[in-house]
Design a protein around this motif. Structure first.
Motif, PDB file in Angstrom:
ATOM      1  N   GLY A  47     -66.847 -65.580  64.615  1.00 49.57           N
ATOM      2  CA  GLY A  47     -66.398 -65.631  63.230  1.00 49.57           C
ATOM      3  C   GLY A  47     -64.898 -65.803  63.163  1.00 49.57           C
ATOM      4  N   VAL A  48     -64.457 -66.642  62.249  1.00 47.27           N
ATOM      5  CA  VAL A  48     -63.026 -66.909  62.071  1.00 47.27           C
ATOM      6  C   VAL A  48     -62.516 -66.270  60.785  1.00 47.27           C
ATOM      7  CG1 VAL A  48     -61.299 -68.709  61.730  1.00 47.27           C
ATOM      8  CG2 VAL A  48     -63.175 -69.059  63.368  1.00 47.27           C
ATOM      9  N   SER A  49     -63.219 -66.520  59.700  1.00 48.24           N
ATOM     10  CA  SER A  49     -62.766 -66.025  58.402  1.00 48.24           C
ATOM     11  C   SER A  49     -63.932 -66.042  57.424  1.00 48.24           C
ATOM     12  CB  SER A  49     -61.625 -66.907  57.884  1.00 48.24           C
ATOM     13  OG  SER A  49     -61.093 -66.402  56.681  1.00 48.24           O
ATOM     14  N   CYS A  50     -63.784 -65.267  56.354  1.00 44.72           N
ATOM     15  CA  CYS A  50     -64.825 -65.204  55.331  1.00 44.72           C
ATOM     16  C   CYS A  50     -64.164 -64.902  53.994  1.00 44.72           C
ATOM     17  CB  CYS A  50     -65.835 -64.130  55.685  1.00 44.72           C
ATOM     18  SG  CYS A  50     -67.120 -63.836  54.448  1.00 44.72           S
ATOM     19  N   ILE A  51     -64.730 -65.472  52.933  1.00 45.00           N
ATOM     20  CA  ILE A  51     -64.252 -65.153  51.587  1.00 45.00           C
ATOM     21  C   ILE A  51     -65.447 -64.722  50.761  1.00 45.00           C
ATOM     22  CG2 ILE A  51     -64.359 -67.578  50.812  1.00 45.00           C
ATOM     23  CD1 ILE A  51     -61.791 -66.873  49.125  1.00 45.00           C
ATOM     24  N   SER A  52     -65.304 -63.573  50.130  1.00 43.62           N
ATOM     25  CA  SER A  52     -66.386 -62.981  49.373  1.00 43.62           C
ATOM     26  C   SER A  52     -66.622 -63.724  48.066  1.00 43.62           C
ATOM     27  CB  SER A  52     -66.051 -61.521  49.082  1.00 43.62           C
ATOM     28  OG  SER A  52     -66.982 -60.964  48.197  1.00 43.62           O
ATOM     29  N   ASN A  53     -67.892 -63.813  47.662  1.00 41.22           N
ATOM     30  CA  ASN A  53     -68.212 -64.518  46.426  1.00 41.22           C
ATOM     31  C   ASN A  53     -67.904 -63.684  45.189  1.00 41.22           C
ATOM     32  OD1 ASN A  53     -70.572 -62.865  47.192  1.00 41.22           O
ATOM     33  ND2 ASN A  53     -71.416 -63.651  45.283  1.00 41.22           N
ATOM     34  N   ASP A  54     -67.875 -62.349  45.299  1.00 38.24           N
ATOM     35  CA  ASP A  54     -67.711 -61.551  44.085  1.00 38.24           C
ATOM     36  C   ASP A  54     -66.239 -61.332  43.728  1.00 38.24           C
ATOM     37  OD1 ASP A  54     -68.931 -58.542  45.785  1.00 38.24           O
ATOM     38  OD2 ASP A  54     -67.260 -59.875  46.204  1.00 38.24           O
ATOM     39  N   ASP A  55     -65.476 -60.717  44.627  1.00 38.95           N
ATOM     40  CA  ASP A  55     -64.086 -60.416  44.267  1.00 38.95           C
ATOM     41  C   ASP A  55     -63.062 -61.235  45.042  1.00 38.95           C
ATOM     42  OD1 ASP A  55     -63.732 -57.273  46.155  1.00 38.95           O
ATOM     43  OD2 ASP A  55     -64.232 -59.317  46.757  1.00 38.95           O
ATOM     44  N   GLY A  56     -63.540 -62.170  45.853  1.00 36.54           N
ATOM     45  CA  GLY A  56     -62.607 -63.023  46.587  1.00 36.54           C
ATOM     46  C   GLY A  56     -61.932 -62.359  47.766  1.00 36.54           C
ATOM     47  N   SER A  57     -62.438 -61.206  48.192  1.00 34.14           N
ATOM     48  CA  SER A  57     -61.863 -60.555  49.372  1.00 34.14           C
ATOM     49  C   SER A  57     -61.957 -61.489  50.566  1.00 34.14           C
ATOM     50  CB  SER A  57     -62.618 -59.267  49.692  1.00 34.14           C
ATOM     51  OG  SER A  57     -62.462 -58.325  48.659  1.00 34.14           O
ATOM     52  N   THR A  58     -60.935 -61.418  51.398  1.00 35.09           N
ATOM     53  CA  THR A  58     -60.907 -62.291  52.570  1.00 35.09           C
ATOM     54  C   THR A  58     -60.887 -61.476  53.859  1.00 35.09           C
ATOM     55  OG1 THR A  58     -58.495 -62.424  52.436  1.00 35.09           O
ATOM     56  CG2 THR A  58     -59.754 -64.175  51.350  1.00 35.09           C
ATOM     57  N   TYR A  59     -61.432 -62.071  54.892  1.00 40.32           N
ATOM     58  CA  TYR A  59     -61.527 -61.431  56.193  1.00 40.32           C
ATOM     59  C   TYR A  59     -61.106 -62.439  57.256  1.00 40.32           C
ATOM     60  CZ  TYR A  59     -64.613 -58.556  53.311  1.00 40.32           C
ATOM     61  OH  TYR A  59     -65.124 -57.780  52.306  1.00 40.32           O
ATOM     62  N   TYR A  60     -60.420 -61.953  58.280  1.00 39.26           N
ATOM     63  CA  TYR A  60     -59.944 -62.827  59.341  1.00 39.26           C
ATOM     64  C   TYR A  60     -60.164 -62.189  60.705  1.00 39.26           C
ATOM     65  CZ  TYR A  60     -57.466 -65.277  55.613  1.00 39.26           C
ATOM     66  OH  TYR A  60     -57.153 -65.972  54.464  1.00 39.26           O
ATOM     67  N   ALA A  61     -60.471 -63.027  61.671  1.00 39.31           N
ATOM     68  CA  ALA A  61     -60.465 -62.560  63.056  1.00 39.31           C
ATOM     69  C   ALA A  61     -59.016 -62.286  63.463  1.00 39.31           C
ATOM     70  CB  ALA A  61     -61.067 -63.626  63.960  1.00 39.31           C
ATOM     71  N   ASP A  62     -58.828 -61.329  64.343  1.00 38.80           N
ATOM     72  CA  ASP A  62     -57.471 -60.983  64.774  1.00 38.80           C
ATOM     73  C   ASP A  62     -56.749 -62.185  65.370  1.00 38.80           C
ATOM     74  OD1 ASP A  62     -58.293 -57.610  65.942  1.00 38.80           O
ATOM     75  OD2 ASP A  62     -57.797 -58.382  63.948  1.00 38.80           O
ATOM     76  N   SER A  63     -57.476 -63.038  66.025  1.00 40.11           N
ATOM     77  CA  SER A  63     -56.863 -64.172  66.716  1.00 40.11           C
ATOM     78  C   SER A  63     -56.255 -65.199  65.764  1.00 40.11           C
ATOM     79  CB  SER A  63     -57.895 -64.862  67.612  1.00 40.11           C
ATOM     80  OG  SER A  63     -58.996 -65.320  66.844  1.00 40.11           O
ATOM     81  N   VAL A  64     -56.634 -65.161  64.487  1.00 40.25           N
ATOM     82  CA  VAL A  64     -56.122 -66.164  63.541  1.00 40.25           C
ATOM     83  C   VAL A  64     -55.306 -65.545  62.414  1.00 40.25           C
ATOM     84  CG1 VAL A  64     -58.119 -67.629  64.062  1.00 40.25           C
ATOM     85  CG2 VAL A  64     -58.120 -66.219  61.992  1.00 40.25           C
ATOM     86  N   LYS A  65     -55.225 -64.246  62.352  1.00 43.41           N
ATOM     87  CA  LYS A  65     -54.457 -63.597  61.278  1.00 43.41           C
ATOM     88  C   LYS A  65     -53.015 -64.068  61.295  1.00 43.41           C
ATOM     89  CE  LYS A  65     -57.061 -59.306  60.673  1.00 43.41           C
ATOM     90  NZ  LYS A  65     -57.102 -57.841  60.943  1.00 43.41           N
ATOM     91  N   GLY A  66     -52.514 -64.390  60.104  1.00 43.21           N
ATOM     92  CA  GLY A  66     -51.148 -64.867  59.986  1.00 43.21           C
ATOM     93  C   GLY A  66     -50.991 -66.360  60.206  1.00 43.21           C
ATOM     94  N   ARG A  67     -52.035 -67.020  60.695  1.00 48.08           N
ATOM     95  CA  ARG A  67     -51.978 -68.470  60.934  1.00 48.08           C
ATOM     96  C   ARG A  67     -52.968 -69.235  60.057  1.00 48.08           C
ATOM     97  NH1 ARG A  67     -53.432 -70.497  65.749  1.00 48.08           N
ATOM     98  NH2 ARG A  67     -54.935 -68.851  66.197  1.00 48.08           N
ATOM     99  N   PHE A  68     -54.119 -68.650  59.797  1.00 54.66           N
ATOM    100  CA  PHE A  68     -55.161 -69.308  59.009  1.00 54.66           C
ATOM    101  C   PHE A  68     -55.268 -68.643  57.640  1.00 54.66           C
ATOM    102  CE2 PHE A  68     -58.085 -70.880  62.714  1.00 54.66           C
ATOM    103  CZ  PHE A  68     -56.981 -71.473  63.313  1.00 54.66           C
ATOM    104  N   THR A  69     -55.583 -69.452  56.636  1.00 56.78           N
ATOM    105  CA  THR A  69     -55.795 -68.943  55.292  1.00 56.78           C
ATOM    106  C   THR A  69     -57.049 -69.555  54.703  1.00 56.78           C
ATOM    107  OG1 THR A  69     -53.402 -68.732  54.947  1.00 56.78           O
ATOM    108  CG2 THR A  69     -54.808 -68.659  52.990  1.00 56.78           C
ATOM    109  N   ILE A  70     -57.941 -68.714  54.215  1.00 57.39           N
ATOM    110  CA  ILE A  70     -59.161 -69.188  53.571  1.00 57.39           C
ATOM    111  C   ILE A  70     -58.973 -69.095  52.059  1.00 57.39           C
ATOM    112  CG2 ILE A  70     -60.301 -66.921  53.562  1.00 57.39           C
ATOM    113  CD1 ILE A  70     -62.932 -68.400  54.220  1.00 57.39           C
ATOM    114  N   SER A  71     -59.489 -70.079  51.347  1.00 59.32           N
ATOM    115  CA  SER A  71     -59.409 -70.077  49.891  1.00 59.32           C
ATOM    116  C   SER A  71     -60.616 -70.824  49.332  1.00 59.32           C
ATOM    117  CB  SER A  71     -58.107 -70.725  49.416  1.00 59.32           C
ATOM    118  OG  SER A  71     -58.048 -72.082  49.821  1.00 59.32           O
TER     119      SER A  71
END
Length: 120
Positions: A47-71
């Motif tokens: 898993g790399v990243s996820c964005i929640s359908n309800d409140d838009g919460s985002t999740y990132y793998a440690d390896s990509v934090k600060g470099r990848f952005t999901i929207s």
């Protein structure tokens, strides 16, 4: 039927950027969280990243934090993954997936994938 189509992969030098897009069938983003996953040759899918359908919460793998952005753009039924400062270890096939759960633990539907290759 949920359908997901990824695009935006390609060949880029280390330190470069790419933006992946995942276009979903209508109303998918209303009911499903969308995650990005990747699989490198000879390695397990992660898993790399996820964005929640309800409140838009985002999740990132440690390896990509600060470099990848999901929207997401619900009007366009599209989820994006902006990838900056790419590294050779980011080389993989990237998949988007739809999950009924908010943090994308076990997706229900998958796209066909898009290849990302990062060179030195």
């Amino acid at each position: 039927q949920v359908q997901l189509v990824e695009s935006g992969g390609g060949l880029v030098q280390s330190g470069g950027s790419l933006r992946l897009s995942c276009v979903a069938s209508a109303r998918t983003l209303d009911y499903y969280s969308i995650g990005w996953f990747r699989q490198a040759p000879g390695k397990a899918r992660e898993g790399v990243s996820c964005i929640s359908n309800d409140d838009g919460s985002t999740y990132y793998a440690d390896s990509v934090k600060g470099r990848f952005t999901i929207s997401r753009d619900n009007a366009k039924n599209t989820v994006y993954l902006q990838m900056n400062n790419l590294r050779t270890e980011d080389t993989a096939v990237y998949y988007c997936a739809a999950d009924i759960q908010s943090n994308c633990p076990r997706p229900n539907y998958w796209g066909q994938g898009t290849q990302v290759a990062v060179t030195l």
